[in-house]
Structures are given as C-alpha cells and as structure tokens.
Design an enzyme around this catalytic site. Sequence first.
Site, PDB file in Angstrom:
ATOM      1  N   ASP A 291       0.912  -1.136   0.086  1.00 33.65           N
ATOM      2  CA  ASP A 291      -0.161   0.122   0.063  1.00 33.65           C
ATOM      3  C   ASP A 291       0.739   1.297   0.028  1.00 33.65           C
ATOM      4  O   ASP A 291       1.742   1.412  -0.924  1.00 33.65           O
ATOM      5  CB  ASP A 291      -0.901  -0.151   1.238  1.00 33.65           C
ATOM      6  CG  ASP A 291      -2.124   1.021   1.288  1.00 33.65           C
ATOM      7  OD1 ASP A 291      -2.975   0.749   0.501  1.00 33.65           O
ATOM      8  OD2 ASP A 291      -1.773   1.929   2.121  1.00 33.65           O
TER       9      ASP A 291
ATOM     10  N   HIS B 220      -7.229  -7.268  -0.086  1.00 36.93           N
ATOM     11  CA  HIS B 220      -5.856  -5.855   0.201  1.00 36.93           C
ATOM     12  C   HIS B 220      -4.778  -6.301   1.065  1.00 36.93           C
ATOM     13  O   HIS B 220      -3.634  -6.002   0.738  1.00 36.93           O
ATOM     14  CB  HIS B 220      -6.796  -4.651   0.389  1.00 36.93           C
ATOM     15  CG  HIS B 220      -5.524  -3.518   0.371  1.00 36.93           C
ATOM     16  ND1 HIS B 220      -4.808  -3.146  -0.532  1.00 36.93           N
ATOM     17  CD2 HIS B 220      -5.417  -2.698   1.472  1.00 36.93           C
ATOM     18  CE1 HIS B 220      -4.187  -2.217  -0.467  1.00 36.93           C
ATOM     19  NE2 HIS B 220      -4.474  -1.846   0.953  1.00 36.93           N
TER      20      HIS B 220
END
Length: 298
Positions: free
Chosen positions: A104, A265
């Site tokens: 991320d 994610h």
Amino acid sequence: MLDGFRTTRIDTGEAEIAVAVAGSGPPLLLLHGFPQTHVMWHRVAPALSEDFTVVLSDLRGYGASSRPPATADHRPYGKRAMARDQVEVMRRLGFPAFAVAGHDRGGRCAYRMALDHPERVRALAVLDIVPTLDAYERVDADLAHGLWRWFLMAQRHPIPERIIAADPETFFFGTGSEVFAPEALAAYRAAVARPGAVQAMCEDYRAASTVDRADDAADRGRRRIRCPVLALWGARSTVHAWYDVLAVWRRWAEDVRGAALDSGHFLAEEAPEATTRHLRAFLTATARPPMPHTSGGR
C-alpha cells in the site's frame, strides 16, 4: 507480536523513524500501508528473519515515527521524502544496499526509492498497488467509490481532519478490520490516535494527488526501475479487478514477475503463508549481494 525484534529510533535529518530489527543475512526493509504501522508484518517478518536481516520501519507521519511540519506544496509527505528517510535508516544500520518490500503506501515509497536510489535497491516487492500515476489515470465512478478515502483525505486542511475527527473508528476501521489480529488492531488504533497522526496521513494523500503524481509523470517512460520487481496482489482486491497488474508494472521495469494471492487487500495479514513463500523465493533469488569477481587459470 514481534518477539526478538529490537526497537530503536533513527534521526534521518528530516524525521525520526521508528524501526524494529531482527535476523541475519541479506538486509530486507519492510514498509507498511494505511492505516497501519510496522506491526502489519507480524505474521511474515519472523519467518523472513530466519533468512534475512529484517528491518521494519514506520513511515514518517505513521506509527511511532515523527511528523514533520506540513507545507503548502505537501513535499514533506511525498514518497520522495519518505524514500530518503528509509535510505538513510538503512545506511545508518550499515546497509548501503538492500531489498525492500512495501504494501500500500509503503509500496509507493518503495518503488519511488528504487527510481530515485537505484544503487541502493537490489530487489523490489510491491504488494497490492500499481504506481500512483497509473492509479489516478484509471479513475471512473467505480474506482472513485472504491478509493473514496483517496479523494476525501486529499482535500485541503482542515476539512478531512474535521470529518475524520467526528468518528475516527468508523473512518479507519469500519470495514475490513476483521482481518487484523486483535493485538495488531489495537496497535493501529493507538497509532491513529497519536497527536498529529490524522493530519500527517491526510498530508500523505494530498502529496499523492499532487507531487507524487507529478514525480511519476516526470519519470514514466524516461526512467525505469533497474532491479528485479515482484508484484503481489489480492485476487479479491480492487487492484485485481481494475488493473492488469503485471502489464502496468512492465511499463516501469524490465524484470517483473508476480501473482495474485487468495486474499483481499491486506496480503501479509490475510494470506501470510503465501506472502512469505513468494517473498522468500523472490528475495533468495535476487536480493543477495553479487559474488566478488575473481580471476585465475587452471
């Protein structure tokens, strides 16, 4: 959660960065995502420390690292500045060259590091991202709904800060937090409650929409990532739905390999065994220093 890791703080000249270190072998820097800290690697880092010297670092503005003052151009929270921090952290630890893996926001710092400091980065792994410029160029209604935090947090100060302050628990942890271990979630909650943390995170996103995009635009098609690249992403993440991940990264680097994992994610917390396996195989093949050249006859 990270037994055996020793913690310290390193003054990089621009920020004080909190780090945790364990293991031996080739150096490996692991960088976290939003709204996490270095704790996000707790299911991966201990296993990797069996083969590597693992450095876990909180990005500037996050966790226990310092929060430099914001400026009108948002440069103090751009990935170029974050990358400088991490290069200096590794240099101060005695590692002039190293491998780096980032998830991320940490992945965005990591690929910027590989572009700006190619002599430092031996191997790069990026988890569940595509480069910032490519991400913004894909914007449509679906992406705007899925990445709504990007556009809210990038608004001018203090609008998002005041909105978040009304209900930080829902904003940060209202959806998806069930994948976090209770101790990790407690660490993330404590981190976002630190004074100045919300503004620092908003500055990160303001920088992404301005200086990070501009830096990517200046580099794409002109500078390439020289080191081997591993891209991992979640088969149930929006990255998988929206992008041909390997094709995107091959616009930026020659040597790209990767795979989708059975995950959303948060790969390192949802699929730690698979994440560790892929990272270990890639880093074992790419991150070790080159053998010294010798010559001689028979």
